[in-house]
Design an enzyme around this catalytic site. Structure first.
Site, short mmCIF file in Angstrom:
data_model
loop_
_atom_site.label_atom_id
_atom_site.label_comp_id
_atom_site.label_asym_id
_atom_site.label_seq_id
_atom_site.Cartn_x
_atom_site.Cartn_y
_atom_site.Cartn_z
N ARG A 233 35.10 39.50 36.82
CA ARG A 233 34.53 38.00 36.45
C ARG A 233 35.70 36.73 37.25
NH1 ARG A 233 35.80 36.61 31.16
NH2 ARG A 233 38.06 35.40 32.14
N HIS A 237 35.63 32.54 31.24
CA HIS A 237 34.71 32.82 30.96
C HIS A 237 33.40 32.13 30.63
CE1 HIS A 237 32.44 34.82 27.27
NE2 HIS A 237 32.80 33.82 26.78
N TYR A 246 45.53 34.16 30.23
CA TYR A 246 45.62 35.89 30.07
C TYR A 246 45.52 36.87 31.15
CZ TYR A 246 40.79 34.94 30.02
OH TYR A 246 39.43 34.53 29.59
#
Ligand SMILES: [Mg+2]
Length: 337
Positions: A233, A237, A246
């Site tokens: 990815r 998100h 993160y």
């Protein structure tokens, strides 16, 4: 001489490049307050495009929320994809003459679409349709009960179902390593007694080969397949996330070295199927196409407020009748000023 396979790859590249441009513009629309929360498909262009190219008109597609390329190839106009992400339920009413006419709308809850796909596959089998059902999900969805129940029933009933996992290594902020102790997500097919295949999710050719085989097996009555497409990815998100909190910048940088769009472009150029002039022309065409879609989207008449109930219930629960009447009155006011 160009083969059908070459033409399919070029068509695949053109879709991937278009969707990448569309995706960037969709994020910009959200950032400027003209689109709701949006799930980017940056890095997943090959997966979505291969799925769209491998499906036939009689198949069923059951998407999750990153499948913009697939829905576009099924015949859903780009402005309608924006309409959905702009909070307008009419975006989910796919054109009746398109391949998407029987496809399910975007599914945002995790993995709930999979049991629905098993139900559709079961109906297709009972009706002796020569059709496959393709359902997609992310890596996080493979930890849900719905996922295991779907695979189990697909195995024991020999359903014409293909479950395609976009393993992009992250379920929001949960990395693949914390998601499961299973060596691979494809291994989860073993307990269901169906084939499980791993494929490079950044390689359009490899994806097409695996999807063509699995869908044809399903249509021929030979049962279900689980496919794990390994990708990364490259985006947050969704637009409501900040992955830099993160995720290491060095990991993201490494993943970009293997991204699917440039990779396919280089492969096609080496084979003499693409060049700099074609690229310039196509990028200009992508810009025009996406600008038109945005223009159409921004000029759509506002959705009736009653849509929030009408698209949710086949039959309105009695307790909501008064609320629907109140919403209808608001719509009346909006229409007549
Ligand atoms: Mg994921």
């Amino acid at each position: 001489m160009r083969t059908d396979h070459d033409n399919r790859r070029v068509a695949g590249y053109k879709t991937m490049a278009l969707i990448r441009h569309f995706d960037k513009k969709a994020v910009n629309l959200q950032r400027t307050g003209r689109l709701g929360t949006y799930a980017s498909c940056l890095g997943a262009e090959a997966i979505g495009t291969a799925a769209g190219l491998a499906l036939t008109r009689d198949d069923y597609f059951v998407p999750y929320y990153r499948d913009h390329a697939t829905l576009y190839l099924r015949g859903v106009p780009l402005h309608q994809i924006l309409q959905y992400w702009g909070g307008d339920e009419r975006g989910n009413a796919f054109p009746a003459d398109s391949d998407a006419r029987r496809d399910l709308p975007y599914c945002v809850p995790i993995a709930t679409q999979l049991t629905q796909a098993a139900g559709i596959a079961s109906a297709a089998k009972l009706r002796h349709e020569h059709a496959a059902v393709l359902a997609t999900c992310g890596d996080g969805a493979t930890s849900r009960g719905d996922f295991y129940e779907t695979l189990n029933v697909a195995g024991v009933w020999q359903l014409p179902l293909v479950v395609l996992i976009n393993n992009n290594q992250w379920a929001i902020s949960v990395p693949r390593g914390l998601q499961t102790a299973c060596a691979s997500l494809a291994d989860k097919a073993v307990a269901a007694g169906i084939p499980g295949v791993q494929v490079d999710g950044n390689d359009l050719d490899a994806l097409l080969e695996v999807l063509d085989d699995a869908l044809e097996r399903a249509r021929a009555g030979k049962g279900a397949t689980l496919i794990e497409a390994i990708s990364y990815r490259l985006s947050d998100h969704t637009t409501a996330d900040d992955a830099s909190r993160y995720r290491k910048a060095s990991d993201l940088h490494r993943a970009w070295q293997n991204e699917p769009v440039r990779r396919l472009r280089d492969t096609l150029a080496e084979a003499g199927l693409w060049d700099a002039q074609r690229e310039t022309d196509w990028q200009q065409q992508c810009e025009r196409t996406v600008e038109e879609a945005i223009d159409t989207y921004l000029n759509l008449p506002p959705a009736p407020a009653t849509d929030m109930l009408d698209y949710l219930y086949a039959e309105l629960p009695a307790a909501l009748r008064d609320q629907r009447s109140a919403l209808a009155a608001v719509d009346q006011e909006v229409r007549h000023g």
